[in-house]
Design an enzyme around this catalytic site. Structure first.
Site, PDB file in Angstrom:
ATOM      1  N   LYS A  13     -72.852   3.251  20.282  1.00 54.71           N
ATOM      2  CA  LYS A  13     -72.288   2.674  19.047  1.00 54.71           C
ATOM      3  C   LYS A  13     -70.794   2.947  18.933  1.00 54.71           C
ATOM      4  O   LYS A  13     -70.000   2.029  18.756  1.00 54.71           O
ATOM      5  CB  LYS A  13     -72.970   3.256  17.794  1.00 54.71           C
ATOM      6  CG  LYS A  13     -74.445   2.980  17.678  1.00 54.71           C
ATOM      7  CD  LYS A  13     -75.003   3.529  16.372  1.00 54.71           C
ATOM      8  CE  LYS A  13     -74.844   5.041  16.221  1.00 54.71           C
ATOM      9  NZ  LYS A  13     -75.684   5.845  17.122  1.00 54.71           N
ATOM     10  N   ARG A  88     -78.110   4.385   8.163  1.00 55.08           N
ATOM     11  CA  ARG A  88     -79.048   5.097   9.037  1.00 55.08           C
ATOM     12  C   ARG A  88     -80.422   5.225   8.400  1.00 55.08           C
ATOM     13  O   ARG A  88     -81.337   5.742   9.037  1.00 55.08           O
ATOM     14  CB  ARG A  88     -78.504   6.501   9.311  1.00 55.08           C
ATOM     15  CG  ARG A  88     -77.977   6.683  10.737  1.00 55.08           C
ATOM     16  CD  ARG A  88     -77.396   8.067  10.830  1.00 55.08           C
ATOM     17  NE  ARG A  88     -77.285   8.554  12.178  1.00 55.08           N
ATOM     18  CZ  ARG A  88     -76.167   8.446  12.910  1.00 55.08           C
ATOM     19  NH1 ARG A  88     -75.116   7.823  12.449  1.00 55.08           N
ATOM     20  NH2 ARG A  88     -76.132   8.958  14.117  1.00 55.08           N
ATOM     21  N   ARG A 127     -71.964  14.006  27.738  1.00 58.84           N
ATOM     22  CA  ARG A 127     -70.896  14.160  26.735  1.00 58.84           C
ATOM     23  C   ARG A 127     -70.758  15.636  26.334  1.00 58.84           C
ATOM     24  O   ARG A 127     -69.654  16.114  26.095  1.00 58.84           O
ATOM     25  CB  ARG A 127     -71.201  13.298  25.499  1.00 58.84           C
ATOM     26  CG  ARG A 127     -70.161  13.449  24.404  1.00 58.84           C
ATOM     27  CD  ARG A 127     -70.336  12.432  23.303  1.00 58.84           C
ATOM     28  NE  ARG A 127     -71.568  12.655  22.555  1.00 58.84           N
ATOM     29  CZ  ARG A 127     -72.037  11.836  21.634  1.00 58.84           C
ATOM     30  NH1 ARG A 127     -71.390  10.723  21.336  1.00 58.84           N
ATOM     31  NH2 ARG A 127     -73.155  12.094  20.997  1.00 58.84           N
ATOM     32  N   ARG A 133     -69.715  18.832  21.885  1.00 61.65           N
ATOM     33  CA  ARG A 133     -70.115  18.601  20.496  1.00 61.65           C
ATOM     34  C   ARG A 133     -71.315  19.463  20.138  1.00 61.65           C
ATOM     35  O   ARG A 133     -72.275  19.545  20.904  1.00 61.65           O
ATOM     36  CB  ARG A 133     -70.466  17.118  20.324  1.00 61.65           C
ATOM     37  CG  ARG A 133     -69.652  16.454  19.236  1.00 61.65           C
ATOM     38  CD  ARG A 133     -69.863  14.978  19.245  1.00 61.65           C
ATOM     39  NE  ARG A 133     -71.136  14.582  18.638  1.00 61.65           N
ATOM     40  CZ  ARG A 133     -71.444  13.325  18.349  1.00 61.65           C
ATOM     41  NH1 ARG A 133     -70.588  12.359  18.609  1.00 61.65           N
ATOM     42  NH2 ARG A 133     -72.600  13.027  17.808  1.00 61.65           N
ATOM     43  N   ARG A 144     -82.601  14.714  16.897  1.00 60.81           N
ATOM     44  CA  ARG A 144     -81.877  13.504  16.473  1.00 60.81           C
ATOM     45  C   ARG A 144     -82.651  12.251  16.854  1.00 60.81           C
ATOM     46  O   ARG A 144     -82.690  11.286  16.106  1.00 60.81           O
ATOM     47  CB  ARG A 144     -80.477  13.483  17.106  1.00 60.81           C
ATOM     48  CG  ARG A 144     -79.536  14.507  16.460  1.00 60.81           C
ATOM     49  CD  ARG A 144     -78.344  14.789  17.319  1.00 60.81           C
ATOM     50  NE  ARG A 144     -77.453  13.665  17.463  1.00 60.81           N
ATOM     51  CZ  ARG A 144     -76.536  13.562  18.430  1.00 60.81           C
ATOM     52  NH1 ARG A 144     -76.417  14.516  19.332  1.00 60.81           N
ATOM     53  NH2 ARG A 144     -75.751  12.529  18.475  1.00 60.81           N
TER      54      ARG A 144
HETATM   55  P1  B4P Z   1     -72.218   6.843  21.397  1.00 61.19           P
HETATM   56  O1  B4P Z   1     -73.555   6.249  21.211  1.00 61.19           O
HETATM   57  O2  B4P Z   1     -71.059   5.959  21.248  1.00 61.19           O
HETATM   58  O3  B4P Z   1     -72.302   8.095  20.470  1.00 61.19           O
HETATM   59  P2  B4P Z   1     -71.972   8.183  18.926  1.00 61.19           P
HETATM   60  O4  B4P Z   1     -71.331   6.981  18.372  1.00 61.19           O
HETATM   61  O5  B4P Z   1     -71.219   9.420  18.845  1.00 61.19           O
HETATM   62  O6  B4P Z   1     -73.348   8.210  18.181  1.00 61.19           O
HETATM   63  P3  B4P Z   1     -74.183   9.404  17.653  1.00 61.19           P
HETATM   64  O7  B4P Z   1     -75.372   8.787  17.002  1.00 61.19           O
HETATM   65  O8  B4P Z   1     -74.420  10.330  18.805  1.00 61.19           O
HETATM   66  O9  B4P Z   1     -73.342  10.220  16.593  1.00 61.19           O
HETATM   67  P4  B4P Z   1     -72.707   9.947  15.141  1.00 61.19           P
HETATM   68  O10 B4P Z   1     -71.304  10.357  15.264  1.00 61.19           O
HETATM   69  O11 B4P Z   1     -72.956   8.546  14.653  1.00 61.19           O
HETATM   70  O12 B4P Z   1     -71.982   7.437  22.855  1.00 61.19           O
HETATM   71  C1  B4P Z   1     -72.683   8.469  23.466  1.00 61.19           C
HETATM   72  C2  B4P Z   1     -72.129   8.775  24.848  1.00 61.19           C
HETATM   73  O13 B4P Z   1     -72.511   7.772  25.762  1.00 61.19           O
HETATM   74  C3  B4P Z   1     -70.614   8.842  24.939  1.00 61.19           C
HETATM   75  O14 B4P Z   1     -70.265   9.985  25.680  1.00 61.19           O
HETATM   76  C4  B4P Z   1     -70.195   7.582  25.684  1.00 61.19           C
HETATM   77  O15 B4P Z   1     -69.077   7.758  26.502  1.00 61.19           O
HETATM   78  C5  B4P Z   1     -71.419   7.297  26.539  1.00 61.19           C
HETATM   79  N1  B4P Z   1     -71.616   5.864  26.740  1.00 61.19           N
HETATM   80  C6  B4P Z   1     -71.527   4.879  25.813  1.00 61.19           C
HETATM   81  N2  B4P Z   1     -71.804   3.683  26.358  1.00 61.19           N
HETATM   82  C7  B4P Z   1     -72.127   3.925  27.675  1.00 61.19           C
HETATM   83  C8  B4P Z   1     -72.515   3.091  28.765  1.00 61.19           C
HETATM   84  N3  B4P Z   1     -72.669   1.750  28.632  1.00 61.19           N
HETATM   85  N4  B4P Z   1     -72.777   3.678  29.948  1.00 61.19           N
HETATM   86  C9  B4P Z   1     -72.645   5.008  30.124  1.00 61.19           C
HETATM   87  N5  B4P Z   1     -72.263   5.862  29.123  1.00 61.19           N
HETATM   88  C10 B4P Z   1     -72.003   5.313  27.918  1.00 61.19           C
HETATM   89  O16 B4P Z   1     -73.510  10.945  14.175  1.00 61.19           O
HETATM   90  C11 B4P Z   1     -73.511  12.348  14.325  1.00 61.19           C
HETATM   91  C12 B4P Z   1     -74.290  13.027  13.166  1.00 61.19           C
HETATM   92  O17 B4P Z   1     -73.604  12.791  11.901  1.00 61.19           O
HETATM   93  C13 B4P Z   1     -75.705  12.526  12.906  1.00 61.19           C
HETATM   94  O18 B4P Z   1     -76.664  13.146  13.757  1.00 61.19           O
HETATM   95  C14 B4P Z   1     -75.898  12.911  11.404  1.00 61.19           C
HETATM   96  O19 B4P Z   1     -76.208  14.262  11.235  1.00 61.19           O
HETATM   97  C15 B4P Z   1     -74.531  12.650  10.802  1.00 61.19           C
HETATM   98  N6  B4P Z   1     -74.415  11.280  10.259  1.00 61.19           N
HETATM   99  C16 B4P Z   1     -73.603  10.295  10.738  1.00 61.19           C
HETATM  100  N7  B4P Z   1     -73.754   9.154  10.029  1.00 61.19           N
HETATM  101  C17 B4P Z   1     -74.694   9.418   9.079  1.00 61.19           C
HETATM  102  C18 B4P Z   1     -75.307   8.624   8.061  1.00 61.19           C
HETATM  103  N8  B4P Z   1     -75.000   7.339   7.878  1.00 61.19           N
HETATM  104  N9  B4P Z   1     -76.240   9.217   7.261  1.00 61.19           N
HETATM  105  C19 B4P Z   1     -76.565  10.504   7.428  1.00 61.19           C
HETATM  106  N10 B4P Z   1     -76.033  11.300   8.362  1.00 61.19           N
HETATM  107  C20 B4P Z   1     -75.109  10.768   9.207  1.00 61.19           C
END
Ligand code: B4P
Length: 197
Positions: A13, A88, A127, A133, A144
């Site tokens: 995402k 979410r 990552r 992280r 998660r």
């Molecule tokens: P991403 O999937 O981009 O990870 P993210 O955006 O950080 O999502 P995530 O769900 O983990 O965390 P968020 O910050 O939203 O990428 C993951 C990895 O994969 C990266 O290293 C990337 O380089 C790699 N990658 C991507 N595409 C690839 C591809 N095609 N091939 C190979 N590798 C690839 O949330 C974190 C926490 O915040 C949540 O657990 C929760 O506690 C809280 N939170 C956030 N939003 C919330 C909400 N709306 N409500 C309640 N709590 C919330």
């Protein structure tokens, strides 16, 4: 344009949101980034969110909706925004709809990145080695994913029922996934890149 990016943790995402928001000239609104900043700054919100995030849980709907209400009122969101990691829960999606309809706005598309669970675990463990992280430990990742299955996955059907869902195969290279998203937005008639304006 108002777009929502859905997908499991680690589905790409954040990665695709950065690419997409710059191509479309949309503000990138990522609740995970906003919460991590609050934790790093040691604000009251950050102190509350820290333990929840580190355990793999979700911050409460009210708190996150408040953050979104404020953030999307800022100037850079006036011509559209891309929501990354929000909503979410169905409660957040309903809150978002109410907030937008008060502003005479609505979500245009919900892009759902579909990636095999083993692959998302692999990506997050990788990552963890690079970024360190706090919520990318094996145990928290498992939690998660459980929370995602229970609380977030039902949102795909919720948006499909409103005719707004685009399911995208999120496996393969970052470029390949980006191209699939672009094609799907073109098919829906909502692809308006900055260079075409
Ligand atoms: P991403 O999937 O981009 O990870 P993210 O955006 O950080 O999502 P995530 O769900 O983990 O965390 P968020 O910050 O939203 O990428 C993951 C990895 O994969 C990266 O290293 C990337 O380089 C790699 N990658 C991507 N595409 C690839 C591809 N095609 N091939 C190979 N590798 C690839 O949330 C974190 C926490 O915040 C949540 O657990 C929760 O506690 C809280 N939170 C956030 N939003 C919330 C909400 N709306 N409500 C309640 N709590 C919330």
């Amino acid at each position: 344009m108002i777009a929502v990016l859905l997908g499991a943790p680690g589905s790409g995402k954040g990665t695709q949101a950065m690419r997409l928001s710059s191509r479309l000239g949309l503000a990138h609104v990522a609740t995970g980034d906003m919460l991590r900043r609050a934790v790093a700054d040691g604000t009251e919100l950050g102190r509350k969110a820290k333990a929840i995030m580190e355990s793999g849980g979700l911050v409460s709907d009210d708190v996150v909706l408040g953050l979104i209400r404020e953030r999307t009122s800022e100037k850079d969101c006036a011509s559209g925004f891309l929501l990354d990691g929000f909503p979410r829960t169905v409660g957040q999606a309903e809150g978002l709809d109410r907030m937008l309809s008060d502003r005479r706005l609505a979500v245009d598309v919900a892009v759902n990145l579909e990636v095999n669970e083993d692959r998302v675990v692999e990506r997050m463990l990788k990552r963890a080695q690079i970024e360190g992280r706090a919520d990318d430990s094996p145990e928290t990742i498992r939690q998660r994913i459980r929370v995602y299955r229970e609380k977030t996955a039902p949102l795909a059907a919720w948006y499909a029922g409103r005719g707004l869902l685009s399911n995208i195969d999120g496996e393969g290279s970052i470029e390949a996934v980006g191209e699939r998203i672009e094609e799907s937005l073109r098919d829906r008639g909502v692809w308006a890149p900055v260079e075409a304006r």
